[in-house]
Design an enzyme around this catalytic site. Structure first.
Site, PDB file in Angstrom:
ATOM      1  N   ARG A  78      67.401  67.570  50.615  1.00  0.00           N
ATOM      2  CA  ARG A  78      66.618  66.337  50.578  1.00  0.00           C
ATOM      3  C   ARG A  78      65.738  66.275  49.329  1.00  0.00           C
ATOM      4  O   ARG A  78      65.515  65.193  48.784  1.00  0.00           O
ATOM      5  CB  ARG A  78      65.803  66.151  51.854  1.00  0.00           C
ATOM      6  CG  ARG A  78      64.828  67.260  52.171  1.00  0.00           C
ATOM      7  CD  ARG A  78      64.051  66.946  53.441  1.00  0.00           C
ATOM      8  NE  ARG A  78      63.130  68.027  53.769  1.00  0.00           N
ATOM      9  CZ  ARG A  78      62.051  67.895  54.515  1.00  0.00           C
ATOM     10  NH1 ARG A  78      61.768  66.724  55.031  1.00  0.00           N
ATOM     11  NH2 ARG A  78      61.271  68.916  54.781  1.00  0.00           N
ATOM     12  N   SER A 122      59.397  62.335  53.992  1.00  0.00           N
ATOM     13  CA  SER A 122      60.328  63.324  54.522  1.00  0.00           C
ATOM     14  C   SER A 122      61.709  63.214  53.877  1.00  0.00           C
ATOM     15  O   SER A 122      62.343  64.217  53.582  1.00  0.00           O
ATOM     16  CB  SER A 122      60.465  63.172  56.039  1.00  0.00           C
ATOM     17  OG  SER A 122      61.242  64.206  56.579  1.00  0.00           O
ATOM     18  N   GLU A 126      64.553  49.893  60.608  1.00  0.00           N
ATOM     19  CA  GLU A 126      65.803  50.288  59.954  1.00  0.00           C
ATOM     20  C   GLU A 126      66.789  49.130  59.809  1.00  0.00           C
ATOM     21  O   GLU A 126      67.462  48.995  58.773  1.00  0.00           O
ATOM     22  CB  GLU A 126      66.455  51.437  60.729  1.00  0.00           C
ATOM     23  CG  GLU A 126      65.721  52.758  60.673  1.00  0.00           C
ATOM     24  CD  GLU A 126      64.556  52.846  61.660  1.00  0.00           C
ATOM     25  OE1 GLU A 126      63.849  53.874  61.646  1.00  0.00           O
ATOM     26  OE2 GLU A 126      64.357  51.889  62.446  1.00  0.00           O
ATOM     27  N   PHE A 139      68.478  57.732  62.895  1.00  0.00           N
ATOM     28  CA  PHE A 139      67.963  56.368  62.849  1.00  0.00           C
ATOM     29  C   PHE A 139      68.716  55.494  61.839  1.00  0.00           C
ATOM     30  O   PHE A 139      68.929  54.307  62.086  1.00  0.00           O
ATOM     31  CB  PHE A 139      66.473  56.362  62.485  1.00  0.00           C
ATOM     32  CG  PHE A 139      65.617  57.196  63.387  1.00  0.00           C
ATOM     33  CD1 PHE A 139      65.804  57.176  64.766  1.00  0.00           C
ATOM     34  CD2 PHE A 139      64.618  58.007  62.862  1.00  0.00           C
ATOM     35  CE1 PHE A 139      65.011  57.945  65.606  1.00  0.00           C
ATOM     36  CE2 PHE A 139      63.819  58.779  63.704  1.00  0.00           C
ATOM     37  CZ  PHE A 139      64.023  58.749  65.070  1.00  0.00           C
ATOM     38  N   ASP A 148      61.956  68.574  66.597  1.00  0.00           N
ATOM     39  CA  ASP A 148      61.773  67.303  67.296  1.00  0.00           C
ATOM     40  C   ASP A 148      62.801  67.044  68.391  1.00  0.00           C
ATOM     41  O   ASP A 148      62.731  66.022  69.090  1.00  0.00           O
ATOM     42  CB  ASP A 148      61.786  66.150  66.291  1.00  0.00           C
ATOM     43  CG  ASP A 148      60.533  66.123  65.426  1.00  0.00           C
ATOM     44  OD1 ASP A 148      59.464  66.523  65.931  1.00  0.00           O
ATOM     45  OD2 ASP A 148      60.618  65.729  64.256  1.00  0.00           O
ATOM     46  N   ARG A 185      67.910  69.086  56.217  1.00  0.00           N
ATOM     47  CA  ARG A 185      66.456  69.129  56.040  1.00  0.00           C
ATOM     48  C   ARG A 185      65.965  70.447  55.425  1.00  0.00           C
ATOM     49  O   ARG A 185      64.921  70.493  54.760  1.00  0.00           O
ATOM     50  CB  ARG A 185      65.786  68.937  57.410  1.00  0.00           C
ATOM     51  CG  ARG A 185      64.263  68.876  57.391  1.00  0.00           C
ATOM     52  CD  ARG A 185      63.719  68.756  58.806  1.00  0.00           C
ATOM     53  NE  ARG A 185      62.275  68.634  58.838  1.00  0.00           N
ATOM     54  CZ  ARG A 185      61.616  67.475  58.857  1.00  0.00           C
ATOM     55  NH1 ARG A 185      62.282  66.333  58.835  1.00  0.00           N
ATOM     56  NH2 ARG A 185      60.299  67.446  58.890  1.00  0.00           N
TER      57      ARG A 185
END
Length: 312
Positions: free
Chosen positions: A7, A34, A57, A82, A116, A166
């Site tokens: 990322r 992020s 989104e 998402f 998460d 990530r």
């Protein structure tokens, strides 16, 4: 030393591209810090090329469609779960049908957002993005390949989906290597079993091949381009070995395993899948814990290779 976080590599490459091309626009859905899209906003020379869309989104994708119609090159960034899940209708109707030049980055993909839990872990995004007509789907093996893919996306027309991890891990591809969509790349030669892998599982496939040295000769194939994917290349590789294993940080339904199985549908090759077994993810203390819990490990690939080799 090359960047080892996908990322971060994504964000740095966008900054570089925005300086070179003022038509590139980066859109974020409240997660720019992020996804690293915010790197563009933080650079005063290109800050106007970043648009914060908020937690919206679907609106982000629709706006990107309008920008593409106006000649811009929009990159839309959000968590993978998402980016596609919340905006699927807009992607299908407003982007893919018209073949608009919109780029979508699904960040924190797979189970790489380990803390998460299931709501933030995309176990199905390759499948539903791959099934959309006109959509290209890319899953880079590491940060080096992420840079190459993002540059390709900026330079070529059409709807494209990029899946980004990530967490940092070592690069396994060469820095500045050319990215050729559709073409699987052999990273290690072998004569017994071929492991077709994507994303972080390429690293684990190489580890598995090393663990099996002297016992089973394993060919490791990096499949960054899930769609397009050249059937002839997959068949040629598969026919150079006795059996095939696929490895992905995604459901075994509809992802890389499905794409390879489809390509080999007329071939008589035993095949086994290493991936997520029709279930959601879970919260974990760290990334290795969730990968181990879901069987996305070097040991799982070793076991699958041994099983296929014994049947071939």
């Amino acid at each position: 030393m090359a960047e080892t976080n996908q990322r971060t590599a994504y964000g740095q490459t966008l900054v570089e591209l925005c300086h070179k091309n003022k038509d590139i626009v980066v859109l974020d859905a409240d997660l720019g810090a992020s996804t690293m899209g915010k790197m563009v906003e933080m650079d005063p020379e290109i800050a106007e090329q970043h648009i914060e869309m908020g937690i919206a989104e679907a609106n982000m994708i629709s706006t990107a469609g309008g920008l593409a119609r106006a000649g811009k090159i929009p990159f839309c960034s959000s968590f993978a779960v998402f980016a596609g899940g919340r905006a699927f209708d807009q992607i299908r109707q407003s982007i893919a049908i018209g073949k608009l030049n919109v780029k979508i980055c699904g960040s924190s993909a797979g189970c790489s957002d380990f803390g998460d839990g299931a709501t933030h872990q995309s176990v199905d995004d390759i499948a539903y993005m791959r099934v959309i007509p006109n959509m290209n789907v890319f899953v880079p093996a590491d940060a080096n390949e992420t840079v190459a893919v993002v540059k390709y996306m900026a330079e070529h027309e059409g709807p494209m989906y990029l899946r980004v991890n990530r967490n940092p891990y070592d690069n396994v591809t060469e820095e500045n290597a050319k990215f050729v969509p559709g073409e699987p790349v052999v990273l290690k030669e072998g004569t017994d079993v071929a492991v077709f892998a994507c994303g972080v599982m390429v690293t684990k496939a190489l580890e598995a091949a090393k663990a099996l040295e002297g016992k089973i000769s394993v060919k490791v194939v990096n499949v960054c381009s899930i769609k397009p994917l050249y059937r002839e290349s997959v068949v040629k590789i598969a026919n150079s070995v006795k059996g095939v294993v696929t490895a992905e940080e995604h459901s075994i339904i509809g992802g890389l395993g499905g794409a390879i199985a489809e390509a080999l549908r007329l071939e008589k090759k035993p095949i086994e899948f290493v991936g997520i077994r029709d279930r959601f993810g879970a919260s974990a203390h760290n990334y290795d814990d969730i990968l181990d819990y879901l069987g996305l490990t070097t040991e799982s690939i070793v076991k699958a290779v041994e099983e296929i080799n014994s049947k071939a």
